[in-house]
Design a protein around this motif. Structure first.
Motif, PDB file in Angstrom:
ATOM      1  N   GLU A 159      -2.978 -34.863 -25.140  1.00 34.79           N
ATOM      2  CA  GLU A 159      -3.111 -36.234 -25.606  1.00 34.79           C
ATOM      3  C   GLU A 159      -1.886 -37.077 -25.228  1.00 34.79           C
ATOM      4  N   ASN A 160      -2.160 -38.355 -24.936  1.00 35.08           N
ATOM      5  CA  ASN A 160      -1.104 -39.373 -24.787  1.00 35.08           C
ATOM      6  C   ASN A 160      -0.023 -39.001 -23.775  1.00 35.08           C
ATOM      7  N   LEU A 161      -0.428 -38.388 -22.665  1.00 34.08           N
ATOM      8  CA  LEU A 161       0.535 -38.057 -21.613  1.00 34.08           C
ATOM      9  C   LEU A 161       0.321 -38.953 -20.403  1.00 34.08           C
ATOM     10  N   ASP A 162       1.400 -39.256 -19.721  1.00 35.33           N
ATOM     11  CA  ASP A 162       1.319 -40.052 -18.496  1.00 35.33           C
ATOM     12  C   ASP A 162       1.379 -39.110 -17.296  1.00 35.33           C
ATOM     13  N   LEU A 163       0.203 -38.865 -16.705  1.00 37.69           N
ATOM     14  CA  LEU A 163       0.125 -38.017 -15.514  1.00 37.69           C
ATOM     15  C   LEU A 163      -0.330 -38.834 -14.309  1.00 37.69           C
ATOM     16  N   SER A 164      -0.057 -40.137 -14.357  1.00 40.41           N
ATOM     17  CA  SER A 164      -0.466 -41.009 -13.261  1.00 40.41           C
ATOM     18  C   SER A 164       0.167 -40.557 -11.947  1.00 40.41           C
ATOM     19  N   LYS A 165      -0.625 -40.653 -10.900  1.00 41.66           N
ATOM     20  CA  LYS A 165      -0.230 -40.265  -9.541  1.00 41.66           C
ATOM     21  C   LYS A 165       0.076 -38.767  -9.429  1.00 41.66           C
ATOM     22  N   GLY A 166      -0.374 -37.981 -10.398  1.00 40.31           N
ATOM     23  CA  GLY A 166      -0.167 -36.538 -10.332  1.00 40.31           C
ATOM     24  C   GLY A 166      -0.975 -35.909  -9.205  1.00 40.31           C
ATOM     25  N   ALA A 167      -0.472 -34.805  -8.669  1.00 42.37           N
ATOM     26  CA  ALA A 167      -1.130 -34.106  -7.550  1.00 42.37           C
ATOM     27  C   ALA A 167      -1.757 -32.813  -8.065  1.00 42.37           C
ATOM     28  N   TYR A 168      -3.072 -32.879  -8.350  1.00 43.07           N
ATOM     29  CA  TYR A 168      -3.767 -31.718  -8.906  1.00 43.07           C
ATOM     30  C   TYR A 168      -4.978 -31.335  -8.065  1.00 43.07           C
ATOM     31  N   ALA A 169      -4.921 -31.602  -6.773  1.00 44.57           N
ATOM     32  CA  ALA A 169      -6.033 -31.288  -5.878  1.00 44.57           C
ATOM     33  C   ALA A 169      -6.320 -29.786  -5.894  1.00 44.57           C
ATOM     34  N   GLY A 170      -7.621 -29.469  -6.009  1.00 45.90           N
ATOM     35  CA  GLY A 170      -8.048 -28.082  -5.937  1.00 45.90           C
ATOM     36  C   GLY A 170      -7.733 -27.238  -7.157  1.00 45.90           C
ATOM     37  N   ARG A 171      -7.211 -27.830  -8.201  1.00 48.58           N
ATOM     38  CA  ARG A 171      -6.806 -27.056  -9.377  1.00 48.58           C
ATOM     39  C   ARG A 171      -7.999 -26.723 -10.274  1.00 48.58           C
ATOM     40  N   SER A 172      -7.887 -25.638 -11.019  1.00 49.83           N
ATOM     41  CA  SER A 172      -8.941 -25.196 -11.928  1.00 49.83           C
ATOM     42  C   SER A 172      -8.645 -25.726 -13.325  1.00 49.83           C
ATOM     43  N   LEU A 173      -9.353 -26.785 -13.700  1.00 41.66           N
ATOM     44  CA  LEU A 173      -9.111 -27.452 -14.987  1.00 41.66           C
ATOM     45  C   LEU A 173     -10.401 -27.546 -15.803  1.00 41.66           C
ATOM     46  N   GLY A 174     -11.377 -26.726 -15.473  1.00 44.22           N
ATOM     47  CA  GLY A 174     -12.666 -26.755 -16.154  1.00 44.22           C
ATOM     48  C   GLY A 174     -12.531 -26.504 -17.648  1.00 44.22           C
ATOM     49  N   PHE A 200      -7.293 -35.580  -7.812  1.00 45.26           N
ATOM     50  CA  PHE A 200      -8.097 -34.457  -8.279  1.00 45.26           C
ATOM     51  C   PHE A 200      -9.035 -33.975  -7.172  1.00 45.26           C
ATOM     52  N   ARG A 201      -8.690 -34.209  -5.922  1.00 46.46           N
ATOM     53  CA  ARG A 201      -9.595 -33.846  -4.830  1.00 46.46           C
ATOM     54  C   ARG A 201      -9.967 -32.370  -4.887  1.00 46.46           C
ATOM     55  N   GLY A 202     -11.296 -32.106  -4.906  1.00 48.38           N
ATOM     56  CA  GLY A 202     -11.778 -30.733  -4.875  1.00 48.38           C
ATOM     57  C   GLY A 202     -11.458 -29.927  -6.110  1.00 48.38           C
ATOM     58  N   ALA A 203     -11.022 -30.564  -7.188  1.00 51.69           N
ATOM     59  CA  ALA A 203     -10.644 -29.832  -8.400  1.00 51.69           C
ATOM     60  C   ALA A 203     -11.876 -29.351  -9.161  1.00 51.69           C
ATOM     61  N   ASP A 204     -11.703 -28.271  -9.909  1.00 50.11           N
ATOM     62  CA  ASP A 204     -12.756 -27.770 -10.787  1.00 50.11           C
ATOM     63  C   ASP A 204     -12.573 -28.429 -12.149  1.00 50.11           C
ATOM     64  N   LEU A 205     -13.418 -29.407 -12.449  1.00 48.87           N
ATOM     65  CA  LEU A 205     -13.331 -30.162 -13.701  1.00 48.87           C
ATOM     66  C   LEU A 205     -14.643 -30.046 -14.484  1.00 48.87           C
ATOM     67  N   ARG A 206     -15.365 -28.977 -14.269  1.00 46.53           N
ATOM     68  CA  ARG A 206     -16.654 -28.832 -14.943  1.00 46.53           C
ATOM     69  C   ARG A 206     -16.466 -28.737 -16.457  1.00 46.53           C
ATOM     70  N   GLU A 207     -17.368 -29.428 -17.169  1.00 43.97           N
ATOM     71  CA  GLU A 207     -17.374 -29.443 -18.635  1.00 43.97           C
ATOM     72  C   GLU A 207     -16.053 -29.944 -19.239  1.00 43.97           C
ATOM     73  N   THR A 208     -15.323 -30.707 -18.465  1.00 45.02           N
ATOM     74  CA  THR A 208     -14.088 -31.312 -18.958  1.00 45.02           C
ATOM     75  C   THR A 208     -14.417 -32.570 -19.770  1.00 45.02           C
ATOM     76  N   VAL A 209     -13.631 -32.823 -20.802  1.00 41.55           N
ATOM     77  CA  VAL A 209     -13.828 -34.016 -21.631  1.00 41.55           C
ATOM     78  C   VAL A 209     -12.671 -34.979 -21.390  1.00 41.55           C
ATOM     79  N   PHE A 210     -13.009 -36.198 -20.993  1.00 46.04           N
ATOM     80  CA  PHE A 210     -12.034 -37.271 -20.831  1.00 46.04           C
ATOM     81  C   PHE A 210     -12.346 -38.316 -21.907  1.00 46.04           C
ATOM     82  N   ASP A 211     -11.493 -38.445 -22.899  1.00 46.23           N
ATOM     83  CA  ASP A 211     -11.714 -39.384 -23.993  1.00 46.23           C
ATOM     84  C   ASP A 211     -10.687 -40.509 -23.930  1.00 46.23           C
ATOM     85  N   GLN A 212     -11.176 -41.716 -23.701  1.00 48.93           N
ATOM     86  CA  GLN A 212     -10.315 -42.904 -23.661  1.00 48.93           C
ATOM     87  C   GLN A 212      -9.170 -42.735 -22.659  1.00 48.93           C
ATOM     88  N   CYS A 213      -9.497 -42.215 -21.500  1.00 47.96           N
ATOM     89  CA  CYS A 213      -8.481 -41.990 -20.463  1.00 47.96           C
ATOM     90  C   CYS A 213      -8.493 -43.101 -19.420  1.00 47.96           C
TER      91      CYS A 213
END
Length: 202
Positions: free
Chosen positions: A17-32, A46-59
């Motif tokens: 919560e409430n973190l600034d990850l703007s311009k972060g480089a997370y291409a191809g990462r597993s964040l499901g 987030f190019r090619g990242a695994d973000l399946r079933e991820t929840v983005f709330d007010q992001c």
């Protein structure tokens, strides 16, 4: 936050919560399965990242770079995705609720069974997207490019799609309920079995 640390936090089920990850480089990462609330992901990669079933709330995902990502059954709640690039991503069963997707790039996306509710998609690009069995409810899609898209068993409920283009779109048994289709051209569009209930076709 480093890519490795972010992966670890997600893997152990930590809500971020409430973190600034703007311009972060997370291409191809597993964040499901990650849960992100009030995060700043502006211009994140987030190019090619695994973000399946991820929840983005007010992001904040303005200008996010997310092509070819796996966003299957991801949830976006009250997020800003203005100018986000999600081209060719898997959004099967994804949910967008009260999101700003103005100028978003969604070309070639798989959006089958997706739910888009109370969202703004003005000037977005959906060219070549697969929208089969998707539901668009109380959303605005002004001047959207939806050429060469597939709409089979898709429903639009109380939407405004004025001036949307869908040249070459393939449609089968879609329902347009209380939806504004002002200024629409149906030239070159297949409309087999489609229903227009209380729709504005002026």
């Amino acid at each position: 936050m480093s890519p490795d640390l972010l992966e670890i936090a997600v893997s152990i089920g930590e809500t971020l919560e409430n973190l600034d990850l703007s311009k972060g480089a997370y291409a191809g990462r597993s964040l499901g399965g990650g849960v992100f609330s009030r995060m700043n992901f502006a211009q994140v990669d987030f190019r090619g990242a695994d973000l399946r079933e991820t929840v983005f709330d007010q992001c904040d995902l303005r200008g996010a770079i997310v092509p070819n990502a796996n966003l299957r059954r991801a949830v976006f709640n009250r997020c800003v995705l203005d100018h986000a690039d999600l081209r060719a991503s898997n959004l099967h069963g994804a949910v967008f609720s009260e999101c700003d997707l103005v100028h978003a790039q969604l070309a070639q996306c798989t959006m089958s069974m997706a739910i888009v509710a109370k969202c703004k998609l003005d000037h977005a690009v959906l060219r070549g997207a697969q929208l089969d069995a998707a539901l668009f409810s109380q959303s605005v899609l002004l001047d959207v490019c939806a050429d060469d898209t597939s709409w089979q068993y898709t429903a639009l409920n109380e939407c405004d799609v004025s001036h949307l283009t869908w040249t070459g779109a393939r449609m089968l048994r879609n329902v347009f309920f209380k939806t504004s289709l002002r200024g629409m051209s149906f030239a070159g569009t297949q409309l087999e079995g489609c229903q227009f209930s209380s729709a504005d076709l002026s």
